[in-house]
Write an enzyme that holds these catalytic residues in place. Structure first.
Site, mmCIF file in Angstrom:
data_model
loop_
_atom_site.group_PDB
_atom_site.id
_atom_site.type_symbol
_atom_site.label_atom_id
_atom_site.label_comp_id
_atom_site.label_asym_id
_atom_site.label_seq_id
_atom_site.Cartn_x
_atom_site.Cartn_y
_atom_site.Cartn_z
ATOM 1 N N PHE A 66 10.043 6.124 24.412
ATOM 2 C CA PHE A 66 8.963 5.499 25.183
ATOM 3 C C PHE A 66 7.390 5.872 24.622
ATOM 4 C CE2 PHE A 66 12.529 4.160 27.580
ATOM 5 C CZ PHE A 66 12.184 2.995 28.284
ATOM 6 N N ASP A 77 20.601 6.418 28.611
ATOM 7 C CA ASP A 77 20.114 6.622 27.216
ATOM 8 C C ASP A 77 20.707 8.116 26.631
ATOM 9 O OD1 ASP A 77 17.301 6.189 24.753
ATOM 10 O OD2 ASP A 77 19.328 6.077 24.621
#
Ligand SMILES: *[C@@H]1O[C@H](CO)[C@@H](O)[C@H](O)[C@H]1NC(C)=O
Ligand SMILES: *[C@@H]1O[C@H](CO)[C@@H](O)[C@H](O)[C@H]1NC(C)=O
Ligand SMILES: *[C@@H]1O[C@H](CO)[C@@H](O)[C@H](O)[C@H]1NC(C)=O
Ligand SMILES: *[C@@H]1O[C@H](CO)[C@@H](O)[C@H](O)[C@H]1NC(C)=O
Ligand SMILES: *[C@@H]1O[C@H](CO)[C@@H](O)[C@H](O)[C@H]1NC(C)=O
Ligand SMILES: *[C@@H]1O[C@H](CO)[C@@H](O)[C@H](O)[C@H]1NC(C)=O
Ligand SMILES: *[C@@H]1O[C@H](CO)[C@@H](O)[C@H](O)[C@H]1NC(C)=O
Length: 732
Positions: A525, A639
């Site tokens: 991110f 993830d």
């Protein structure tokens, strides 16, 4: 049976009589050598379907030698010999020479037009014959081999493709058969349009006007031209496409006794015409330009045309318009480009696109015996390869087709093959829809390997669920997406968390103004920096790059959510920072960085002893257990991968990156998402394919991780000399 015999003789006599009486007018289909056909005379094919002779187009006095339908239609001409060299009066004659040439001459010995057969051979008995197929052939009259032709008009098409006629190339003789339009309705000379098979790259058919591409058909996928409807079940005609060392051609054959032809009209419209016996007229059975999306490359490079959308042009997933302003003004010609360009260095994946007419194959490479897996590898190896696909859809798909450079002329359509587009892995998480790695095989292998694991998990879940039931009453009223904006945390709760607010200037100072030297890496991110606070404490600063649309409350709630997760094997969050669009999370610094640096680095992997590896696996498992079961919330990480496992100075593993983690109500065990996020090689098949994720998805990723820790090999990059597979497939 005398009566029958009598009947038989009578009919024989009447036939003989008929022949005698009418033989002068019974048309012949053959011109013997050195005999001539004058203007006004014609020959007619045996079945009286076609006629050959001289004609003038409407409003013209020019005379042309041509073939037209005999019985039906108002003299529709299907072939013209002297297209460019008309006769000005009716004194033309046609003859077959001893050399096997057709010669059209006028006024003595002036040869206007001649068929040019390659061999200078004197034939014993050359004859010209008009066949019932509409083919006008020159052959040796004494030869019994029907296919042994000296010359045939089917090798020199005009604007009409008759059934059985080949469009394409003969690589042996060099014959190139294409359709060329008339210049105008009354002028048979070669016009602006040509319909031909292009043999640059993998063959496909084109309609071209001058040098401008108009329509592309293909490439052939074993059943049909890519993007065209399946014509296998068509009761009227069948299509054949042949491509081998000797030749490439397209042709159609009629299945019943109808009359149907393909015609390239003078104005560039390709029509399939059907003769309607009832109305005694041609009607257009189909036409090449069905919709705007058939216009070649209307959406530019990497643009997809979809007739069901308005505007019809859109960029492929992961792509954006090259010139936004032009694009928004419906000028799509400059097309699209990848949001993050390929550089052949960073991790790259293949994004599977369904329902796509294959792009232009003129810049392509193919191999008819490669598998899809080998195809992916071949594409990966070449930096300029941008996409790959199966060549042939028959029998579950075979062969390999690679594209280089920009992808042209994509069209959305039902029922087509899958196309795999190369793109940076970092783009993938922004894509919606269903993605899937190229290895279908991998998915199947994975599914079988982990089905056992899942069964075990299912059992434990059942036990767990029954425990949960008792607690459920206290969980009631809990929203699906927790924490929600309107959920308030008491001040006590906030203090409990010991979360600090940092100002942007504090962070900037700690990280040397987000200096590149301080950068630890790029998380899912955003970038992560190392920083040192004024009190000397080392921190990891994570800048969230793509969450700017997130509101204050949501971000704050997320921070609290993550902050409430406290476990030895989870990375501890120290604080956060919000300033304008900036959203920053501050974690404790892990001096040994991430696990992948140890596992996949040849020098450092030897530093990991077996007991240590075991401890790491153990630690990760405990962390996951906490996330899934023991924490007050119920978190699916989504993830899990080696680079998200951080190691502190004691080599204690800590799971990080909860950015995409999702919280579940205690009674929910699965959910469905449209947006598949995560990392290839780690995401479970049911999540990749159907977007269904559950704690099982994490267990799957954990399994991959364990394999990697034990083997020291990356799942995705694993390759074995003779088995082109990944680590998981190899294990199976
Ligand atoms: C037909 O036209 C040619 C020239 O194209 C000319 O030489 C010839 O004399 C003409 N014949 C007649 C009968 O008009
Ligand atoms: C046939 O073509 C060859 C060259 O391709 C040429 O030399 C020859 O003159 C042509 N013959 C006729 C009768 O046009
Ligand atoms: C070829 O056929 C013609 C008639 O069709 C015949 O007169 C001639 O003898 C034949 N020639 C050979 C060599 O067979
Ligand atoms: C069409 O065929 C002709 C004759 O074989 C050839 O000269 C021409 O190049 C072809 N055109 C295309 C576009 O293939
Ligand atoms: C076409 O119609 C005519 C009568 O109009 C009929 O005699 C003929 O058999 C029909 N041909 C076909 C192929 O159906
Ligand atoms: C095509 O692929 C097969 C199987 O991988 C290989 O044996 C063959 O050499 C390839 N052919 C070409 C022309 O690359
Ligand atoms: C990649 O493919 C292109 C087109 O086939 C070729 O020209 C180029 O040499 C290839 N590059 C490598 C590294 O194989």
């Amino acid at each position: 049976m005398p009566s029958m015999d009598g009947l038989y003789t009578t009919s024989l006599i009447s036939i003989a009589l008929f022949l005698l009486l009418f033989s002068p007018s019974v048309a012949v289909d053959t011109i013997p050598a050195n005999q001539v056909i004058k203007d006004g005379e014609t020959i007619v094919s045996a079945g009286e379907l076609y006629e050959l002779g001289f004609f003038s187009p409407a409003n013209s006095n020019n005379r042309y030698l041509g073939i037209w339908f005999k019985k039906i239609s108002t003299g529709k001409v299907v072939w013209v010999a002297n297209r460019e060299l008309p006769l000005s009066n009716t004194s033309g004659i046609l003859k077959v020479t001893r050399d096997g040439f057709l010669q059209l001459s006028c006024c003595g010995d002036t040869v206007i037009w001649s068929s040019n057969s390659s061999a200078f051979v004197r034939y014993i008995n050359p004859v010209a014959q008009l066949l019932d197929t509409g083919n006008f052939v020159v052959k040796d009259g004494n030869s019994t081999d029907e296919t042994d032709l000296i010359w045939q008009s089917f090798d020199y098409p005009s604007d009409t493709l008759l059934p059985g006629m080949k469009l394409g190339k003969d690589f042996v003789t060099g014959t190139n058969r294409n359709l060329t339009s008339w210049k105008s309705p009354n002028d048979p000379s070669v016009g602006h349009y040509v319909d031909y098979i292009d043999t640059n790259g993998y063959p496909q058919a084109f309609l071209r006007q001058g040098s401008v591409m108009q329509i592309r058909f293909g490439p052939w996928n074993g059943n049909r031209f890519s993007g065209e409807p399946n014509e296998k079940s068509n009761p009227i005609y069948s299509i054949e496409f042949v491509f081998n060392q000797k030749e490439v051609y397209y042709k159609f054959e009629l299945k019943s006794s109808v009359v149907q032809i393909i015609c390239l009209k003078w104005d560039g419209i390709i029509e399939m015409l059907h003769w309607n016996n009832r109305s005694q007229d041609w009607f257009v059975y189909s036409t090449g330009l069905i919709d705007i999306c058939n216009r070649y490359g209307i959406c530019g490079p990497n643009g997809i045309c979809d007739i069901n959308k308005n505007p019809p042009c859109n960029c492929m997933d992961g792509f954006e318009p090259k010139h936004e302003d032009e694009w928004n003004m419906a000028d799509w010609s400059s097309g699209c480009q990848l949001k993050i360009p390929l550089d052949c260095q960073a991790a790259e994946v293949f994004w599977k696109m369904r329902g796509m007419k294959f792009p232009d194959t003129r810049k392509s490479w193919y191999n008819q015996s490669m598998t899809l897996g080998e195809c992916e590898i071949a594409c990966k190896k070449n930096c300029s390869c941008t996409a790959y696909a199966n060549l042939d859809i028959k029998r579950g798909g075979s062969g390999c087709l690679l594209w280089f450079g920009e992808l042209m002329d994509l069209k959305a359509c039902e029922d087509s093959q899958d196309l795999y587009i190369r793109m940076p892995a970092s783009l993938l998480k922004g894509l919606t829809g269903v993605s899937e790695p190229g290895f279908n095989k991998m998915i199947r292998v994975l599914a079988s390997v982990f089905s056992i694991l899942l069964t075990l998990l299912g059992l434990s879940l059942a036990v767990y669920a029954s425990n949960m039931k008792k607690k459920r009453s206290s969980m009631k009223g809990r929203g699906r997406r927790v924490p929600s904006i309107d959920r308030h945390y008491s001040d006590v709760e906030k203090e409990d968390l010991q979360l600090n607010f940092f100002s942007l200037s504090q962070i900037a100072k700690a990280t040397n103004n987000f200096s590149i030297n301080n950068k630890l890496g790029e998380g899912g991110f955003g970038p992560v920096y190392k920083g040192v606070l004024e009190n000397g404490q080392e921190i990891a600063v994570k800048q969230l790059s793509e969450t700017s649309e997130q509101g204050y409350d949501e971000f704050y709630n997320e921070v609290i959510c993550v902050g409430r997760l406290q476990h030895r094997n989870l990375v501890k969050i120290l604080g956060y920072c919000m300033d304008g669009d900036e959203r920053i999370l501050i974690y404790e610094y892990m001096s040994n960085k991430s696990l992948d640096l140890f596992l996949f680095d040849e020098n450092r992997s030897s530093m990991l002893e077996w007991p240590q590896r075991f401890d790491i696996i153990h630690g990760i498992a405990r962390g996951i257990l906490y996330l899934h079961h023991d924490s007050r919330l119920r978190i699916i990480h989504r993830d899990l991968k080696a680079s998200n496992i951080l190691l502190d100075h004691n080599m204690t593993p800590k799971i990080s990156d909860f950015g995409i983690a999702r919280e579940f109500g205690g009674d929910e065990t699965t959910s469905k998402t449209k947006k598949v996020v995560g990392t290839y090689g780690y995401i479970s098949p049911e999540y990749a394919v159907h977007g269904r994720f559950s704690i099982k998805s994490d267990v799957f990723s954990f399994g991959v991780l364990v394999l990697e820790i034990v083997s020291g090999k990356k799942n995705r990059d694993f390759s074995c000399e003779d088995i082109n597979d990944n680590l998981l497939g190899h294990g199976a």
